[in-house]
Scaffold this motif. Structure first.
Motif, mmCIF file in Angstrom:
data_model
loop_
_atom_site.group_PDB
_atom_site.id
_atom_site.type_symbol
_atom_site.label_atom_id
_atom_site.label_comp_id
_atom_site.label_asym_id
_atom_site.label_seq_id
_atom_site.Cartn_x
_atom_site.Cartn_y
_atom_site.Cartn_z
ATOM 1 N N GLY A 1 27.498 -0.121 7.417
ATOM 2 C CA GLY A 1 26.780 1.116 7.704
ATOM 3 C C GLY A 1 25.429 1.209 7.027
ATOM 4 N N GLY A 2 25.057 0.172 6.256
ATOM 5 C CA GLY A 2 23.788 0.184 5.542
ATOM 6 C C GLY A 2 22.600 -0.112 6.434
ATOM 7 N N ARG A 3 21.398 0.271 5.943
ATOM 8 C CA ARG A 3 20.161 0.073 6.701
ATOM 9 C C ARG A 3 19.133 -0.626 5.839
ATOM 10 N N MET A 4 18.240 -1.373 6.469
ATOM 11 C CA MET A 4 17.186 -2.068 5.743
ATOM 12 C C MET A 4 15.864 -1.966 6.480
ATOM 13 N N ALA A 5 14.776 -2.005 5.708
ATOM 14 C CA ALA A 5 13.426 -2.055 6.268
ATOM 15 C C ALA A 5 12.643 -3.078 5.473
ATOM 16 N N VAL A 6 12.001 -3.991 6.160
ATOM 17 C CA VAL A 6 11.285 -5.068 5.489
ATOM 18 C C VAL A 6 9.916 -5.258 6.138
ATOM 19 N N VAL A 7 8.898 -5.468 5.308
ATOM 20 C CA VAL A 7 7.555 -5.776 5.799
ATOM 21 C C VAL A 7 7.440 -7.287 5.942
ATOM 22 N N LEU A 8 7.021 -7.735 7.117
ATOM 23 C CA LEU A 8 6.896 -9.161 7.399
ATOM 24 C C LEU A 8 5.534 -9.457 8.014
ATOM 25 N N ASP A 9 5.150 -10.713 7.925
ATOM 26 C CA ASP A 9 4.016 -11.199 8.691
ATOM 27 C C ASP A 9 4.314 -10.960 10.178
ATOM 28 N N THR A 10 3.326 -10.519 10.925
ATOM 29 C CA THR A 10 3.524 -10.204 12.343
ATOM 30 C C THR A 10 4.168 -11.363 13.101
ATOM 31 N N PRO B 1 0.827 -1.209 0.000
ATOM 32 C CA PRO B 1 0.000 0.000 0.000
ATOM 33 C C PRO B 1 0.860 1.257 0.000
ATOM 34 N N ARG B 2 0.397 2.252 -0.711
ATOM 35 C CA ARG B 2 1.149 3.488 -0.922
ATOM 36 C C ARG B 2 1.637 4.092 0.393
ATOM 37 N N GLU B 3 0.749 4.164 1.405
ATOM 38 C CA GLU B 3 1.145 4.845 2.638
ATOM 39 C C GLU B 3 2.187 4.055 3.426
ATOM 40 N N VAL B 4 2.177 2.715 3.295
ATOM 41 C CA VAL B 4 3.213 1.907 3.950
ATOM 42 C C VAL B 4 4.564 2.170 3.277
ATOM 43 N N ALA B 5 4.551 2.281 1.948
ATOM 44 C CA ALA B 5 5.786 2.579 1.213
ATOM 45 C C ALA B 5 6.320 3.961 1.581
ATOM 46 N N ILE B 6 5.423 4.938 1.723
ATOM 47 C CA ILE B 6 5.851 6.289 2.121
ATOM 48 C C ILE B 6 6.478 6.253 3.504
ATOM 49 N N LEU B 7 5.859 5.526 4.432
ATOM 50 C CA LEU B 7 6.396 5.397 5.793
ATOM 51 C C LEU B 7 7.784 4.768 5.766
ATOM 52 N N MET B 8 7.964 3.728 4.980
ATOM 53 C CA MET B 8 9.266 3.052 4.921
ATOM 54 C C MET B 8 10.344 3.977 4.348
ATOM 55 N N ALA B 9 9.970 4.764 3.335
ATOM 56 C CA ALA B 9 10.934 5.713 2.760
ATOM 57 C C ALA B 9 11.340 6.762 3.790
ATOM 58 N N ARG B 10 10.383 7.209 4.599
ATOM 59 C CA ARG B 10 10.712 8.178 5.648
ATOM 60 C C ARG B 10 11.618 7.552 6.708
ATOM 61 N N ILE B 11 11.412 6.288 6.980
ATOM 62 C CA ILE B 11 12.212 5.624 8.007
ATOM 63 C C ILE B 11 13.666 5.459 7.553
ATOM 64 N N VAL B 12 13.886 5.005 6.307
ATOM 65 C CA VAL B 12 15.271 4.781 5.859
ATOM 66 C C VAL B 12 15.963 6.084 5.479
ATOM 67 N N ASP B 13 15.194 7.149 5.204
ATOM 68 C CA ASP B 13 15.733 8.495 5.002
ATOM 69 C C ASP B 13 16.838 8.530 3.937
ATOM 70 N N PRO B 14 16.500 8.308 2.661
ATOM 71 C CA PRO B 14 17.525 8.276 1.612
ATOM 72 C C PRO B 14 18.218 9.624 1.447
ATOM 73 N N GLY C 1 7.177 0.240 -6.315
ATOM 74 C CA GLY C 1 6.639 1.246 -5.413
ATOM 75 C C GLY C 1 7.601 1.728 -4.346
ATOM 76 N N LEU C 2 8.355 0.812 -3.713
ATOM 77 C CA LEU C 2 9.262 1.219 -2.647
ATOM 78 C C LEU C 2 10.427 2.039 -3.196
ATOM 79 N N LEU C 3 10.923 1.668 -4.372
ATOM 80 C CA LEU C 3 12.001 2.433 -4.997
ATOM 81 C C LEU C 3 11.512 3.831 -5.373
ATOM 82 N N ILE C 4 10.299 3.897 -5.920
ATOM 83 C CA ILE C 4 9.729 5.198 -6.298
ATOM 84 C C ILE C 4 9.566 6.089 -5.080
ATOM 85 N N LYS C 5 9.067 5.539 -3.975
ATOM 86 C CA LYS C 5 8.850 6.359 -2.787
ATOM 87 C C LYS C 5 10.167 6.877 -2.218
ATOM 88 N N CYS C 6 11.243 6.095 -2.340
ATOM 89 C CA CYS C 6 12.550 6.599 -1.911
ATOM 90 C C CYS C 6 12.998 7.755 -2.806
#
Length: 517
Positions: free
Chosen positions: A343-352, A186-199, A214-219
């Motif tokens: 020094g790299g960072r990652m964010a991944v969506v997983l099943d709870t 979902p678009r808003e989850v991708a936006i949140l992830m981009a804000r978290i990793v702060d490219p 979508g995730l690449l675009i949001k970054c």
């Protein structure tokens, strides 16, 4: 044709549904997007081309002069469209539409090599059993409906293709009771992830299962938001800001094509490759995984992979343990972590359940054991629990897990329970801008907040047997944590797998003793 106001989400969806209704008779639902999206894409290209001609016309003394100059020097615009691929020419055609549309997408691809094998794969003149799949009358109606709205620079949000793709997936998923193998973030989850990793400028960003991109675009859009400059009605990078270098791999050919279209239309530096990341990661150098500054992904949850995927991996990705065959979540996590630079960072969506399954149980559990190694090595930075019913092919909530090769606060893990941070919708809930900002600001502020977030030391995670579910630590409604049905099914499958392995080992021992097992 509408003009003067941006096409909002409800109008976009109503418009796309009218488009889909024109082809849903002759086509199976999963094929909707294969025919519709290339035309939406071509319409977007044409309208943006018109916008750029208009802008040049203001600078050069009229649109006719601008068109003549652009026809002579294609570099004056971001992407050049030949006459017969421009929407006004297409809309004027009344006969031979199947052939005309096929020629239009092919000539657009010839003009822009990055689109070859992407936009030109659909034959609008195709037949089956001697009959046209979509006849000219239906195509004419399709063009008529698509002509209702402009898709230019000021008419729609930048991720119009992602929005269209999201909507069409949801519609045929609802109609079939499944998602036909598609999994959209979902678009808003991708936006949140981009804000978290702060490219930041010039970073390399990788998504190993990129879907429509979508995730690449949001970054990319996040960097434009923070470092771009407004020029001629849209944001561009200044000379001192290098764009992101974007990389993605996707297993589904039609979704791969959509990612390539999306990258092109956003004018992004993106290298998107087709293939199965788990079996054959396409980004490698001299037999070793290529490494990136940022890695983001939303892999399909609880995928089945044979144990040989992990046991015989030439890239040595799974050194912290082999996940159970019934769920590859921690296989994806390990692939992503091994793809990070120092020094790299990652964010991944997983099943709870990926952050809690197996904790508190007696005996071994593969997911818990891998999670233990991640915690013991202080690799996990944060876990954010999302609200339920955000995703299109499940009502399960999901979590965003953040890992960091250079943690800001060693020895601590931030747990955010955002399960109540949503606006109820039909058929799906969604995060508002306010919710996104609150969650992202809490992450970057690194603070405990009542009924939202807490900080725990790794020792506390160890005491709780490596359970990292935010709902265990942050109460938002006083309810106790209950094992979801999906997690119970996964645990049952893993127990069955362990039992089968134990049976085989017992038979081997009995045979070695000369006893027929």
């Amino acid at each position: 044709m509408s003009a003067g106001r941006a096409l909002d989400v409800s109008a976009l969806e109503s418009w796309l549904w009218d488009v889909a209704c024109e082809v849903r008779g002759p086509l199976d639902a999963p094929k909707f997007k294969d025919y519709i999206l290339p035309l939406v894409f071509l319409k977007r290209l044409s309208d943006v081309f018109e916008d750029e001609i208009a802008q040049l016309g203001e600078e050069l003394g009229g649109t006719e002069r601008a068109l003549r100059l652009v026809d002579q020097d294609h570099r004056l615009v971001r992407f050049y469209l030949p006459q017969n691929a421009r929407w006004p020419s297409i809309a004027r055609k009344t006969t031979g539409l199947g052939e005309e549309l096929t020629d239009a997408v092919r000539v657009a691809a010839r003009e822009s090599p990055r689109l070859q094998g992407v936009i030109d794969v659909v034959d609008f003149n195709a037949t089956t059993a001697g009959q046209r799949i979509i006849d000219d009358q239906r195509l004419a109606r399709l063009i008529q409906i698509l002509s209702r709205h402009r898709l230019g620079l000021q008419d729609v949000e930048p991720d119009i293709l992602g929005r269209a793709y999201e909507y069409l997936i949801r519609k045929f998923a609802e109609g079939q009771g499944q998602s036909a193998g598609e999994f959209y973030t979902p678009r808003e989850v991708a936006i949140l992830m981009a804000r978290i990793v702060d490219p930041q400028s010039a970073m390399t960003v990788y998504d190993p299962c990129c879907g429509s991109g979508g995730l690449l675009i949001k970054c990319h859009l996040r960097l434009l938001e923070t470092h771009g400059m407004e020029k001629n009605g849209h944001r561009r990078f200044g000379r001192n800001v290098a764009p992101l270098q974007l990389y993605g791999q996707e297993i589904n050919p039609s979704t791969f094509a959509m990612a390539r279209m999306n990258a092109f239309i956003h004018d992004m530096e993106a290298d998107i490759r087709l293939g199965d990341t788990m079996a054959n990661p396409r980004f490698s150098d001299d037999g070793k995984l290529r490494r990136f500054d940022l890695v983001l992904a939303n892999p399909m949850w609880n995928q089945d992979f044979p144990q040989s995927t992990y046991e015989h991996d030439p890239y040595e990705r799974f050194q912290l343990g082999f996940p159970p065959s019934s769920t590859a979540d921690w296989g994806w996590v390990q692939h992503m972590y091994q793809s990070l630079k120092d020094g790299g960072r990652m964010a991944v969506v997983l099943d709870t359940g990926a952050v809690s399954r197996g904790s508190g149980s007696t005996g071994s559990n593969r997911e818990r054991d891998i999670r233990k190694r991640f915690v013991d090595q202080d690799l996990i930075e944060a876990v954010i629990q999302l609200p339920e019913n955000l995703f299109y092919n499940t009502s399960a909530p999901g979590v965003i897990m953040v890992a960091n090769r250079a943690k800001r606060h060693p020895g601590e893990i931030l747990l955010i329970n955002a399960s109540k941070q949503f606006e109820k919708g039909r058929p799906k809930n969604h995060l508002t801008q306010e919710h996104i900002l609150r969650i992202a600001e809490n992450f970057h502020a690194w603070k405990a907040e009542e009924a939202l977030a807490t900080l725990i030391a790794t020792e506390e995670a160890i005491r709780n047997d490596y359970n990292l579910s935010p709902s265990r630590y942050v109460a938002v409604d006083g309810k106790e944590e209950i094992l979801p049905l999906e997690d119970a099914v996964v645990l049952l499958a893993e127990a069955d797998e362990e039992r089968a392995a134990a049976d085989e080992e017992l038979k081997r021992v009995l045979r070695s003793l000369g006893i027929d097992g």
